[in-house]
Write a protein that holds these residues in place. Structure first.
Motif, PDB file in Angstrom:
ATOM      1  N   LEU A  29       0.754  -1.241  -0.050  1.00 17.95           N
ATOM      2  CA  LEU A  29       0.190   0.065  -0.171  1.00 17.95           C
ATOM      3  C   LEU A  29       0.848   1.339  -0.043  1.00 17.95           C
ATOM      4  N   GLY A  30       2.102   1.056   0.369  1.00 18.47           N
ATOM      5  CA  GLY A  30       3.107   2.200   0.120  1.00 18.47           C
ATOM      6  C   GLY A  30       3.273   3.006   1.366  1.00 18.47           C
ATOM      7  N   LEU A  31       2.712   2.428   2.634  1.00 16.30           N
ATOM      8  CA  LEU A  31       2.942   2.823   3.936  1.00 16.30           C
ATOM      9  C   LEU A  31       4.407   2.928   4.352  1.00 16.30           C
ATOM     10  N   ASP A  32       4.999   3.726   5.379  1.00 21.06           N
ATOM     11  CA  ASP A  32       6.264   3.623   5.991  1.00 21.06           C
ATOM     12  C   ASP A  32       6.077   2.351   7.083  1.00 21.06           C
ATOM     13  N   THR A  33       6.336   1.303   6.732  1.00 23.15           N
ATOM     14  CA  THR A  33       6.162   0.067   7.827  1.00 23.15           C
ATOM     15  C   THR A  33       7.067   0.297   8.866  1.00 23.15           C
ATOM     16  N   VAL A  34       8.450   0.933   8.555  1.00 25.58           N
ATOM     17  CA  VAL A  34       9.232   1.156   9.919  1.00 25.58           C
ATOM     18  C   VAL A  34       8.440   2.137  10.958  1.00 25.58           C
ATOM     19  N   ALA A  35       7.864   3.295  10.465  1.00 20.54           N
ATOM     20  CA  ALA A  35       7.063   3.956  11.368  1.00 20.54           C
ATOM     21  C   ALA A  35       5.977   3.238  12.071  1.00 20.54           C
ATOM     22  N   VAL A  36       5.182   2.312  10.821  1.00 23.31           N
ATOM     23  CA  VAL A  36       4.086   1.618  11.554  1.00 23.31           C
ATOM     24  C   VAL A  36       4.520   0.425  12.646  1.00 23.31           C
TER      25      VAL A  36
ATOM     26  N   LEU B 109      -1.831   7.112  13.338  1.00 26.66           N
ATOM     27  CA  LEU B 109      -0.538   7.390  12.707  1.00 26.66           C
ATOM     28  C   LEU B 109      -0.893   8.233  11.484  1.00 26.66           C
ATOM     29  N   VAL B 110      -1.835   7.789  10.518  1.00 27.62           N
ATOM     30  CA  VAL B 110      -1.905   8.432   9.419  1.00 27.62           C
ATOM     31  C   VAL B 110      -3.278   8.925   9.075  1.00 27.62           C
ATOM     32  N   SER B 111      -3.767  10.244   8.635  1.00 33.05           N
ATOM     33  CA  SER B 111      -5.129  10.780   8.825  1.00 33.05           C
ATOM     34  C   SER B 111      -5.586  10.411   7.370  1.00 33.05           C
ATOM     35  N   ALA B 112      -6.305   9.419   7.348  1.00 30.56           N
ATOM     36  CA  ALA B 112      -6.758   8.674   5.964  1.00 30.56           C
ATOM     37  C   ALA B 112      -7.738   7.729   6.278  1.00 30.56           C
ATOM     38  N   LYS B 113      -8.533   7.371   5.158  1.00 31.72           N
ATOM     39  CA  LYS B 113      -9.709   6.527   5.361  1.00 31.72           C
ATOM     40  C   LYS B 113      -8.974   4.975   4.865  1.00 31.72           C
ATOM     41  N   CYS B 114      -9.263   4.092   5.498  1.00 30.59           N
ATOM     42  CA  CYS B 114      -9.004   2.814   4.872  1.00 30.59           C
ATOM     43  C   CYS B 114     -10.240   1.828   4.980  1.00 30.59           C
ATOM     44  N   LEU B 115     -10.487   1.176   3.923  1.00 22.97           N
ATOM     45  CA  LEU B 115     -11.917   0.406   3.524  1.00 22.97           C
ATOM     46  C   LEU B 115     -11.296  -0.908   3.535  1.00 22.97           C
ATOM     47  N   ILE B 116     -11.872  -2.000   4.309  1.00 21.93           N
ATOM     48  CA  ILE B 116     -11.248  -3.284   4.246  1.00 21.93           C
ATOM     49  C   ILE B 116     -12.390  -4.139   3.884  1.00 21.93           C
ATOM     50  N   PHE B 117     -12.561  -4.838   2.941  1.00 18.70           N
ATOM     51  CA  PHE B 117     -13.505  -5.974   2.569  1.00 18.70           C
ATOM     52  C   PHE B 117     -12.808  -7.299   3.147  1.00 18.70           C
TER      53      PHE B 117
ATOM     54  N   SER C 163      -6.630   0.025  13.402  1.00 14.68           N
ATOM     55  CA  SER C 163      -7.431   1.282  13.983  1.00 14.68           C
ATOM     56  C   SER C 163      -6.406   2.121  14.638  1.00 14.68           C
ATOM     57  N   ARG C 164      -5.205   1.818  14.824  1.00 11.06           N
ATOM     58  CA  ARG C 164      -4.302   2.820  15.243  1.00 11.06           C
ATOM     59  C   ARG C 164      -3.374   3.352  14.204  1.00 11.06           C
ATOM     60  N   ILE C 165      -3.529   2.885  12.947  1.00 13.86           N
ATOM     61  CA  ILE C 165      -2.611   3.197  11.804  1.00 13.86           C
ATOM     62  C   ILE C 165      -3.458   4.532  11.010  1.00 13.86           C
ATOM     63  N   PHE C 166      -4.962   4.123  10.678  1.00  6.53           N
ATOM     64  CA  PHE C 166      -5.635   5.127   9.940  1.00  6.53           C
ATOM     65  C   PHE C 166      -6.680   5.877  10.746  1.00  6.53           C
ATOM     66  N   SER C 167      -6.924   7.027  10.511  1.00  5.82           N
ATOM     67  CA  SER C 167      -8.031   7.785  11.319  1.00  5.82           C
ATOM     68  C   SER C 167      -9.332   7.069  11.364  1.00  5.82           C
ATOM     69  N   GLU C 168      -9.603   6.587  10.113  1.00  5.80           N
ATOM     70  CA  GLU C 168     -10.968   6.053   9.816  1.00  5.80           C
ATOM     71  C   GLU C 168     -10.758   4.587   9.210  1.00  5.80           C
ATOM     72  N   VAL C 169     -11.402   3.706   9.711  1.00  3.21           N
ATOM     73  CA  VAL C 169     -11.295   2.280   9.071  1.00  3.21           C
ATOM     74  C   VAL C 169     -12.829   1.832   9.084  1.00  3.21           C
ATOM     75  N   ILE C 170     -13.323   1.607   7.909  1.00  2.80           N
ATOM     76  CA  ILE C 170     -14.564   0.961   7.688  1.00  2.80           C
ATOM     77  C   ILE C 170     -14.296  -0.663   7.243  1.00  2.80           C
ATOM     78  N   PHE C 171     -14.748  -1.575   7.918  1.00  5.88           N
ATOM     79  CA  PHE C 171     -14.763  -2.916   8.030  1.00  5.88           C
ATOM     80  C   PHE C 171     -15.755  -3.562   7.398  1.00  5.88           C
ATOM     81  N   VAL C 172     -16.056  -4.305   6.608  1.00  5.91           N
ATOM     82  CA  VAL C 172     -17.143  -5.206   5.887  1.00  5.91           C
ATOM     83  C   VAL C 172     -16.711  -6.469   5.984  1.00  5.91           C
ATOM     84  N   HIS C 173     -17.505  -7.263   6.735  1.00  8.76           N
ATOM     85  CA  HIS C 173     -17.155  -8.709   6.745  1.00  8.76           C
ATOM     86  C   HIS C 173     -17.881  -9.515   5.351  1.00  8.76           C
ATOM     87  N   SER C 174     -16.756  -9.395   4.358  1.00 10.64           N
ATOM     88  CA  SER C 174     -17.514 -10.051   3.224  1.00 10.64           C
ATOM     89  C   SER C 174     -16.513 -11.275   2.571  1.00 10.64           C
TER      90      SER C 174
END
Length: 429
Positions: free
Chosen positions: A240-247, A310-318, A331-342
């Motif tokens: 996804l291109g995130l800084d995994t060291v920071a994560v 850590l990141v002010s961004a939306k992450c959508l997870i299917f 939930s500690r990486i992205f300011s908003e997480v939308i999870f859909v169990h699909s």
């Protein structure tokens, strides 16, 4: 032997507590001393022959039962079990004769690997056949997978979302040293990896998890541990291109505590099997939950908001069942997480509603024999799930929805109203 009978159903509490009832009768030759017993592990439990059995006298000896000297030829006793196997037999002239072996099967067939590790057996996804290479994807299913990956890649490009497809490895793929079957030359999940193009961003972190110094799977469960979930998530975040060291640094101070748990495998065998596991201490995605429709498994929708992420961004997870463990991290990486169990199926309507910065499709390795789809409808899933609930379950969910509406009306605007609208449109029908 009258009882137990083949295929009788018992609950574990009864078997461990009051015990399994053994009932039958003995007609020994005159002068012989025969003692029926139950042999459980290294102990023998003798069954007293003191039960009146007029039916035996009439039917077996064809004699009148009243006053018959051998009338009391029956036995009946409840023996608590602490093993899934026992023997019924007779002692005669100080010699034991095991005549029957009795097995207690759990509601799910389990493979016991080395050092007590448990694995799925005879499941609907045919996990053993997949691992051994006896079950592979045909050309139609491979085409379906390619179409799914390609469609998802184009959607992500259209919505300007970085995307990844994370396949949580099957337990036997990572913990193969503990698995009693030998891996085939290729497996369905490896077929998917081979057909995927680089732009499809497929992540199947088997080698990464095998190299981890932490235990990445639970002993008595099909799912990865929290450390395993973190390992898999970091692999996806790289794509996804995130800084995994920071994560990784974000999680470096996490504390864990030891608990004893059975899991989805240990709970479905007899006796119930448990193992020591490490879970996060004081950290849970529940503290950031902004909405939860509380539907079981497929059709569930969760939204978290964390202003200190850590990141002010939306992450959508299917995602699938493996995503729940990841939520403690994501939930500690992205300011908003939308999870859909699909299970990796994509609802384009939700994608259009949320317009995420990051899109993660997550499925489990054993599910790959059936390709996910782009064109999934959450509304249909919720309608199906709602129809299958009983009145009590429905009432509990309706109450929870009312609590979310009250909370939202005080805290914020209904920015992500789509899942809520779906739920009530289904519930009102």
């Amino acid at each position: 032997m009258d009882y137990p009978r083949r295929e009788q159903t018992y609950d574990a509490e009864t078997l461990l507590g009051s015990g399994l009832i053994f009932q039958g009768w003995v007609l020994a030759k005159e002068g012989a001393t025969v003692r029926p017993y139950i042999r459980l592990n290294s102990k023998k439990y003798y069954l007293k022959i003191n039960l009146s059995r007029p039916d035996v006298i009439r039917r077996v000896l064809n004699e009148e039962s009243k006053g018959h000297p051998r009338l009391y030829c029956g036995f009946r006793a409840a023996v608590p079990l602490n093993s899934d196997t026992c023997f019924f037999g007779f002692e005669n002239n100080k010699c034991d004769y095991d005549t029957m072996q009795i097995f207690i099967e759990g509601s799910l067939k389990i493979i016991e690997g080395h050092d007590g590790w448990l694995f799925l057996d005879n499941d609907t996804n045919q996990s053993v056949e997949q691992f051994t290479g006896k079950l592979l994807l045909d050309w139609r299913e491979k085409r379906a997978w390619y179409d799914y990956l390609d469609s998802l890649s184009k959607l992500a490009e259209e919505y300007l979302s970085a995307h990844s497809v994370l396949i949580a490895p099957s337990k036997e793929m990572v913990m193969s040293d503990y698995y009693p079957h030998r891996k085939g030359s290729t497996t369905p999940v490896e077929q998917v990896e081979k057909l995927a193009d680089k732009k499809h961003n497929v992540v199947h972190p088997v080698k990464r998890m095998q190299a981890s110094k932490d235990r990445v799977f639970r002993v008595c469960d099909t799912h990865w541990t929290h450390k395993g979930a973190q390992c898999g998530l970091l692999a996806a975040l790289e794509v996804l291109g995130l800084d995994t060291v920071a994560v990784a640094s974000l999680f470096s101070d996490d504390k864990f505590r030891e608990v004893v748990r059975a899991g989805d495998l240990g709970n479905k065998i007899f006796p119930r099997r448990t193992a020591r596991e490490l879970i996060p201490n004081g950290i849970s995605y529940r503290q950031w939950v902004h909405y939860d429709n509380h539907l079981p498994n497929m059709g569930r929708v969760l939204i978290t908001q964390n202003k200190e992420a850590l990141v002010s961004a939306k992450c959508l997870i299917f995602g699938s069942s493996s995503s729940y463990t990841m939520l403690d991290y994501v939930s500690r990486i992205f300011s908003e997480v939308i999870f859909v169990h699909s299970a990796g199926n994509i609802d384009v309507t939700i994608l259009n509603q949320v317009r995420p910065n990051y899109l993660l499709a997550q499925t489990n390795g054993r599910f790959v024999i059936r390709a996910p789809i782009v064109g999934y409808r959450l509304e249909d899933e919720i309608e199906k799930k709602w129809a299958g609930l009983n009145d009590k379950e429905r009432e509990e969910i309706i109450v929870s929805q009312g609590q979310w509406i009250e909370k939202w009306s005080k805290d914020t605007q209904l920015e992500y109203s789509y899942p809520l609208i779906i739920f009530f449109s289904v519930q009102n029908t």
